[in-house]
Design a protein around this motif. Structure first.
Motif, PDB file in Angstrom:
ATOM      1  N   GLY A 221       0.626  -1.054  -0.009  1.00 20.86           N
ATOM      2  CA  GLY A 221      -0.028   0.207   0.065  1.00 20.86           C
ATOM      3  C   GLY A 221       0.738   0.863   0.000  1.00 20.86           C
ATOM      4  O   GLY A 221       0.502   1.962  -0.195  1.00 20.86           O
ATOM      5  N   ILE A 226      -2.920  -2.515  -2.675  1.00 25.68           N
ATOM      6  CA  ILE A 226      -2.608  -2.848  -1.453  1.00 25.68           C
ATOM      7  C   ILE A 226      -2.987  -4.767  -1.824  1.00 25.68           C
ATOM      8  O   ILE A 226      -3.758  -4.989  -1.945  1.00 25.68           O
ATOM      9  CB  ILE A 226      -3.791  -3.055  -0.078  1.00 25.68           C
ATOM     10  N   TYR A 232      -4.617  -4.627   5.772  1.00 26.91           N
ATOM     11  CA  TYR A 232      -5.089  -2.979   6.334  1.00 26.91           C
ATOM     12  C   TYR A 232      -5.841  -2.526   7.065  1.00 26.91           C
ATOM     13  O   TYR A 232      -6.615  -1.249   6.859  1.00 26.91           O
ATOM     14  CB  TYR A 232      -5.912  -2.348   4.840  1.00 26.91           C
ATOM     15  N   TYR A 242       1.678  -1.214   4.797  1.00 25.43           N
ATOM     16  CA  TYR A 242       1.060  -2.068   5.531  1.00 25.43           C
ATOM     17  C   TYR A 242       1.821  -2.998   6.326  1.00 25.43           C
ATOM     18  O   TYR A 242       2.845  -3.784   5.643  1.00 25.43           O
ATOM     19  CB  TYR A 242      -0.546  -2.392   5.557  1.00 25.43           C
ATOM     20  N   ASN A 369      -3.768   0.571  -9.414  1.00 24.84           N
ATOM     21  CA  ASN A 369      -3.920   0.603  -8.405  1.00 24.84           C
ATOM     22  C   ASN A 369      -5.113  -0.507  -8.050  1.00 24.84           C
ATOM     23  O   ASN A 369      -6.089  -0.800  -8.588  1.00 24.84           O
ATOM     24  CB  ASN A 369      -4.567   1.876  -7.328  1.00 24.84           C
ATOM     25  N   GLN A 371      -7.127  -2.869  -4.663  1.00 26.59           N
ATOM     26  CA  GLN A 371      -7.065  -3.623  -3.312  1.00 26.59           C
ATOM     27  C   GLN A 371      -8.134  -4.459  -3.381  1.00 26.59           C
ATOM     28  O   GLN A 371      -8.832  -5.094  -3.784  1.00 26.59           O
ATOM     29  CB  GLN A 371      -7.632  -2.023  -2.451  1.00 26.59           C
TER      30      GLN A 371
END
Length: 397
Positions: A221, A226, A232, A242, A369, A371
């Motif tokens: 992250g 992430i 997280y 993280y 990006n 997560q």
């Protein structure tokens, strides 16, 4: 004739070196590993070029992945070559440090999306996760709400149930970028647009793949996505990002162990439960052959081996991004990854690096990006002591 087996082995060795460098976080080590991969690609491409020049056989190019260019792509790469040759005579020009004048996008859209689709087809991990082309979008909002149920009632009664959206996850695509460096020499430019395009796009594809896969699995992250392994919910550290999730000890893929993991993964962030049709298991290639493969292979009564024996539908994906001794079990669709080029994306170059070698360095940026959409959807397993599970035969009266 190029030895394809030797080429594949060498490339796998270079891929492993890049992944190890990414895990180390050492910038110089990363640069060195990427440069080694790039020099190998350059030598390989020139060997294919020489082979083609002798035979003029298009089948040679097709078998090596050297595709014909569209008119838009040819125009782009011809302009790229002309500009690069022009600038070779203007070394160390301080007034002209950014290369922007060809097209409004980083690459022609046909070529960019071709790269993305090839990545998904060639690499299982990128194909099974929730992978989205975001193009010029800078923020991506995901509806993370649980399934909602309508209510039954008699006819002619008021409607009492309202469906609500959210909670939402907003992923900022501009917070993380993948950057790749291309060293372009005069001898490469002289090969023509088709070959320069193959060289540049191969490097971009490999750099994006290695960078994405590492981030998806182990990203902390910090200036990157992430990853599945990141905890997280713990405090974010400005230096290390993280922390890694606490690993669950796994000594065997029993039905009891699977039941425990599946029950955890079925609980969504809002506390509601959902069904799970199958799971993803990401493992290091070395661990696959020394631990996973022996633990999931058994000799049947017909003296034939049965492979991939799991108590629940499981797709195993090998990835050098997974650390040895660890595995990641998860729900693949619950990882979101967006990838796109910046609007007005540009190629930056520098003549300072490798000046004496008469090389111009081009830098290309890809914004990405991602997560997990659900925290419980991914669990880290400690498989260092994984054992083979033997069938049990019981007799009764």
């Amino acid at each position: 004739m190029t030895n394809l087996d030797a080429t594949k082995d060498k490339k796998n060795e270079l891929y492993n070196a890049v992944t190890a460098a990414l895990a180390s976080g050492n910038e110089e080590q990363i640069k060195a590993a990427v440069m080694d991969l790039q020099e190998f690609n350059k030598a390989e491409l020139k060997a294919i070029y020489n082979e083609y020049e002798e035979s003029k056989d298009e089948a040679v190019l097709e078998s090596r992945g050297i595709k014909a260019l569209t008119s838009e792509e040819t125009k782009f790469w011809n302009a790229f070559i002309s500009d690069a040759k022009r600038h070779f005579g203007i070394q160390n020009s301080a007034s002209d440090g950014v290369y922007t004048g060809l097209v409004p996008d980083l690459l022609p859209k046909t070529e960019y999306y071709s790269i993305v689709e090839e990545l998904k087809q060639e690499h299982p991990l990128l194909n099974v996760i929730n992978f989205t082309n975001t193009s010029a979008v800078t923020k991506w909002t995901i509806d993370n709400s649980a399934e909602q149920r309508a209510t039954w009632d008699e006819l002619n009664t008021p409607i009492t149930t309202a469906l609500e959206g959210g909670p939402f996850i907003t992923v900022d695509m501009t917070l993380a970028k993948l950057t790749a460096y291309i060293f372009v020499s005069n001898d490469m430019l002289d090969l023509g647009p088709r070959w320069v395009a193959a060289y540049a796009t191969t490097l971009l594809k490999e750099a994006v793949w290695l960078g994405l896969e590492y981030a998806i699995v182990a990203g902390n992250g910090k200036k990157m996505p992430i990853g599945m392994m990141a905890d997280y919910k713990k405090p974010f550290d400005a230096t290390t990002g993280y922390p890694v999730r606490q690993a669950v000890k796994c000594t065997g893929f029993t039905k009891e162990f699977y039941g425990e993991m599946l029950s955890i993964m079925s609980i969504k962030d809002n506390g509601r439960t959902r069904g799970i049709n199958g799971v993803l298991l990401v493992v290091n290639p070395t661990d696959y052959f020394t631990k996973i493969f022996p633990a999931t292979t058994a000799l049947g009564l017909d003296y034939k081996y049965l492979n991939g024996i799991f108590p629940y539908p499981t797709q195993v994906v090998q990835s050098t991004a997974a650390p040895q001794g660890k595995a990641i079990m998860g729900v693949a669709k619950d990882y979101f990854m967006g990838l796109g080029s910046a609007k007005g994306g540009k190629l930056e170059y520098s003549d300072d690096y490798k000046f004496l070698e008469d090389l111009r360095t081009y830098k290309i940026k890809v914004y990405a990006n991602g997560q997990p959409k659900q925290f419980n959807a991914f669990q880290v397993l400690d498989i260092s002591d994984l054992e083979e599970v033997f069938p049990t035969v019981a007799t009764t009266d």
